[in-house]
Write a protein that holds these residues in place. Sequence first.
Motif, PDB file in Angstrom:
ATOM      1  N   GLY A 172     -18.948 106.075  47.797  1.00 16.32           N
ATOM      2  CA  GLY A 172     -19.495 105.728  49.113  1.00 16.32           C
ATOM      3  C   GLY A 172     -18.495 105.062  50.027  1.00 16.32           C
ATOM      4  N   PRO A 173     -18.198 103.782  49.801  1.00 19.13           N
ATOM      5  CA  PRO A 173     -17.310 103.065  50.713  1.00 19.13           C
ATOM      6  C   PRO A 173     -15.907 103.687  50.745  1.00 19.13           C
ATOM      7  CG  PRO A 173     -18.484 101.552  49.264  1.00 19.13           C
ATOM      8  CD  PRO A 173     -18.732 102.920  48.745  1.00 19.13           C
ATOM      9  N   VAL A 174     -15.268 103.623  51.936  1.00 15.47           N
ATOM     10  CA  VAL A 174     -13.894 104.099  52.078  1.00 15.47           C
ATOM     11  C   VAL A 174     -12.942 103.002  51.619  1.00 15.47           C
ATOM     12  CG1 VAL A 174     -12.137 104.877  53.696  1.00 15.47           C
ATOM     13  CG2 VAL A 174     -14.498 105.621  53.973  1.00 15.47           C
ATOM     14  N   MET A 527     -23.310 112.906  48.794  1.00 16.50           N
ATOM     15  CA  MET A 527     -21.883 112.839  48.488  1.00 16.50           C
ATOM     16  C   MET A 527     -21.361 114.253  48.303  1.00 16.50           C
ATOM     17  SD  MET A 527     -19.827 110.185  48.087  1.00 16.50           S
ATOM     18  CE  MET A 527     -18.161 109.841  47.552  1.00 16.50           C
ATOM     19  N   ALA A 528     -20.105 114.477  48.635  1.00 18.25           N
ATOM     20  CA  ALA A 528     -19.505 115.789  48.435  1.00 18.25           C
ATOM     21  C   ALA A 528     -19.638 116.202  46.974  1.00 18.25           C
ATOM     22  CB  ALA A 528     -18.023 115.757  48.829  1.00 18.25           C
ATOM     23  N   PRO A 535     -25.439 102.690  45.910  1.00 16.18           N
ATOM     24  CA  PRO A 535     -26.659 102.152  46.541  1.00 16.18           C
ATOM     25  C   PRO A 535     -26.355 101.385  47.829  1.00 16.18           C
ATOM     26  CG  PRO A 535     -26.127 100.963  44.514  1.00 16.18           C
ATOM     27  CD  PRO A 535     -25.231 102.152  44.556  1.00 16.18           C
ATOM     28  N   ASP A 536     -25.078 101.025  48.024  1.00 13.87           N
ATOM     29  CA  ASP A 536     -24.697 100.339  49.263  1.00 13.87           C
ATOM     30  C   ASP A 536     -24.923 101.223  50.487  1.00 13.87           C
ATOM     31  OD1 ASP A 536     -23.937  98.146  47.811  1.00 13.87           O
ATOM     32  OD2 ASP A 536     -21.821  98.716  47.709  1.00 13.87           O
ATOM     33  N   VAL A 537     -24.875 102.552  50.303  1.00 12.72           N
ATOM     34  CA  VAL A 537     -25.056 103.469  51.430  1.00 12.72           C
ATOM     35  C   VAL A 537     -26.452 103.307  52.022  1.00 12.72           C
ATOM     36  CG1 VAL A 537     -25.228 105.909  52.087  1.00 12.72           C
ATOM     37  CG2 VAL A 537     -23.364 105.142  50.605  1.00 12.72           C
ATOM     38  N   ALA A 538     -27.475 103.311  51.153  1.00 20.41           N
ATOM     39  CA  ALA A 538     -28.845 103.140  51.637  1.00 20.41           C
ATOM     40  C   ALA A 538     -29.037 101.772  52.302  1.00 20.41           C
ATOM     41  CB  ALA A 538     -29.832 103.312  50.487  1.00 20.41           C
ATOM     42  N   LYS A 539     -28.415 100.738  51.749  1.00 17.50           N
ATOM     43  CA  LYS A 539     -28.544  99.397  52.325  1.00 17.50           C
ATOM     44  C   LYS A 539     -27.924  99.338  53.719  1.00 17.50           C
ATOM     45  CE  LYS A 539     -28.478  97.094  47.813  1.00 17.50           C
ATOM     46  NZ  LYS A 539     -27.703  96.197  46.907  1.00 17.50           N
ATOM     47  N   LYS A 540     -26.756  99.955  53.879  1.00 13.30           N
ATOM     48  CA  LYS A 540     -26.100  99.961  55.193  1.00 13.30           C
ATOM     49  C   LYS A 540     -26.936 100.704  56.222  1.00 13.30           C
ATOM     50  CE  LYS A 540     -21.198  99.416  54.112  1.00 13.30           C
ATOM     51  NZ  LYS A 540     -19.845 100.022  54.231  1.00 13.30           N
ATOM     52  N   ALA A 679     -21.367 104.234  60.838  1.00  9.43           N
ATOM     53  CA  ALA A 679     -21.851 103.138  59.990  1.00  9.43           C
ATOM     54  C   ALA A 679     -21.338 103.262  58.566  1.00  9.43           C
ATOM     55  CB  ALA A 679     -23.377 103.115  60.002  1.00  9.43           C
ATOM     56  N   LEU A 680     -21.079 104.499  58.140  1.00 10.64           N
ATOM     57  CA  LEU A 680     -20.586 104.750  56.781  1.00 10.64           C
ATOM     58  C   LEU A 680     -19.070 104.861  56.745  1.00 10.64           C
ATOM     59  CD1 LEU A 680     -23.289 107.327  55.625  1.00 10.64           C
ATOM     60  CD2 LEU A 680     -23.177 104.877  55.137  1.00 10.64           C
ATOM     61  N   GLY A 681     -18.404 104.418  57.819  1.00  2.32           N
ATOM     62  CA  GLY A 681     -16.952 104.390  57.831  1.00  2.32           C
ATOM     63  C   GLY A 681     -16.298 105.730  58.074  1.00  2.32           C
TER      64      GLY A 681
END
Length: 836
Positions: A172-174, A527-528, A535-540, A679-681
């Motif tokens: 998830g995070p970059v 995700m590709a 789970p951070d993606v849903a929270k963001k 929002a997801l970078g």
Amino acid sequence: MFRTALRNVLAHKARLLMTVLAVMLGVAFVSGTLVFTNTFSEAQKSSSQKGFSHVDVAVQPHRADRDEGRPGETPLLTQRLLDKAAEVPGAAYATGSVDGQAFLAGKDGELVGQGFSRAGSNYFPGPDGKDARYPLTSGRAPQRAGEIAVDARTADRAGFKVGDTVRMSVSGPVLPQKITGIFTTDSGSVTAGGSLTLFDTATAQKLFTKPGRFTEIDVKAAPGTSQTKLKSGIDKILPRDAEATTGRQLADDEARMIEENSSASKTILLVFAGISLFVGIFIIANTFTMLVAQRTKELALMRAVGASRRQVTRSVLIEAFVVGAVAALTGLLAGIGIGAGMRSAIGADMPDGPLVITPGTIVTSLVVGIVVTMLAAWLPGRRAAKIPPVAAMNSVHAVATTKSLVVRNTIGAVIAAAGAGLSLVATDESGLGLGAALLVIGVFVLTPLLAKPLIKAAGPLLRLFGMSGKLAGQNAVRNPRRTAATASALMIGLTLITGLTVIAGSMQKAIDKMATDAIKADYVVVMANTYPLSPDVAKKLAQQSDVTAVSPLRESPSRIGGEYESLAGVDGKSIDKLVKLDFTAGSFAGLSGDKAVVDADTAKNRGWKLGSSFTVTYADGKKGKLTVGGIYRGNEMLKGIMLDNATLTPHMSEVNDKQVMVKTASGASDSAKKSIQKALGDNPAIQVQDKDDISNEIAKAINMLLNVLYGLLAMAVIVAVLGVVNTLAMSVFERQQEIGMLRAIGLDRSGIKRMVRLESLVISLFGGVLGIGLGVFFGWAAGRQIAEKIATYELVLPWDRMGVFLLLAAVVGVLAALWPARRAARMNMLSAIKAD
């Protein structure tokens, strides 16, 4: 008779050329497939063996514990086990592997690597400070968080060099990473176009497993210690949830898997090669029928001076043997070239290795070419041998008897009816395939009967071209059997192409409708390569001001009633705003706490009703009781047992999301999509898809598959073109006197050319109409089976593509007539009139 047969082959070189080409193309397809798949398979095996050269014994979790769908955490290997393995007598050193997925973004912002092979692993220094698996070509190994090494192929493709800072994502995070080294590897996934990113061991464990845990431990034997002996020693220290395998066994297993994978590709390619050869049979049979007809008096004279029926048949088969041998040999050589060309086309995405030409490839190619040619020539030879000498000399045999036509049409009608009936009642693919084959054979047998009415129906259009058009129509039906055999070659290719297109178009429509009916969310975030999301993606996303509802979709294995079942976790409070399901009992209101909703098929199979309770064993081994709070009609996008994430998540050892569904206040729009991506970078590894994106992605995959199939079937169409050319050339030769007479009474050269071209066009369109008609029928019949599994499936006729296919048939007719028409127009009228 042998000398006579050879003389006939040499006397009709030009006439047999098209037959040789037809067989040659089919054999080239077969041999090229075998050469390429064998070469690729051997190269992969060689690469795989190199990859295991530093592994004498591998320690892995038990295979049973690694099976998908089983509840309980997949066991990981500990640092303590690694240390003990390194101290086993006969062990030189042990290497701990930590494997996962790492997505790198190129300088253009797009993902680097292809398919599902964007791998991540760890650099594990040995006693000499180097990792023998990954020799560095420049820079140094990663030593801390924020540092990576990339494989040389990926660095070359993406333009990376030591010192570059790149964007990387795991779930998830970059994460910005600095490239400290570039290495080489024999990994088959990398040579196939994938990427491999290395981290230091501590960072890899943090990203992919847990601190101090490994996915595999590889042990190198000390000099003088065999793999078997080392394995025996390691077996003594293994815990119950781990197993040891020798490097030789791993290499053998890998080679077996590669062989199975290449076998599937080989089978598919050989099926299409078989189709080309099957089409070629019509051409061969047609050619030998015409050649035998032209030599009827010669064969009759041979019978009169003492040749037996068997000798006449044998002479025709000898001709076929010679033609087949020449065609098979040239096809083999062409196939070797095709195999080499395919290897070169793949280039850097294929492991290095020599071109593999096995004795089996040579024998198969020669046998296929010769046997196919002789089988196709057997019936014309047998028919010629049965003609009485006196009848042959008087040419009374030329007209088919009414009895023979009635018998043929009756047999064709019975076979076609049986094929159509079986296609309609078939409940699986094998039954449908058999029905399709019978129907095609039946229609082929009936084609002479269908030729006259269908071609005569084109009479008004042909008459627009004057005398040339009228003569073309009459010539096309003069010999219905020849016309049928020529048109059938094209018919088979277009039947398959049309049927596949109908099924693909209908499937696309069904998926579009399914997405529209089942999804209320504006976006689905994935995700590709369908890998898990953090789970951070849903929270963001839930924190964004424009977002009104968010639900992550999580999956976890479980055991219910002794059987393994996958559980789907969703946000019980917002799921009804994001998906639209057809409930037969209950509703989403029954999705909270210990309540779950299940699809109708699962409920029926397990005997559940609204309010039924059942015991579930979660992934962590704990048991719980769930109550059915709703029953819905499932589809390919949403089905199974669904419960609240608040209930499911505590039982998951590692929380990951399969996808996140999002509803926004402004609805789906470019601005909303860009806002979510920002929002997801702006992570290239995360895809934000609306309903159209989901549909387009599936459509892209379907169209890509269709284009591959079109390319493979193009060989059958090319062979069919040769058949039309061959038939017209023979027809022009037979009608020399007639053409000369037409020229003598005033039909000019352009009129002769027009006559031949129109005849070719009519025959090709006849085959095209039959092929498209049969293709639509097979698409409809196959759709009836698909509709039982996919409720939204409905027949969609691609009128535009069918129009293109019919135009293709017309183009085939025009192109095929170029040489025969030119030859007919250039014929000397006086010589033609005197020709015997």
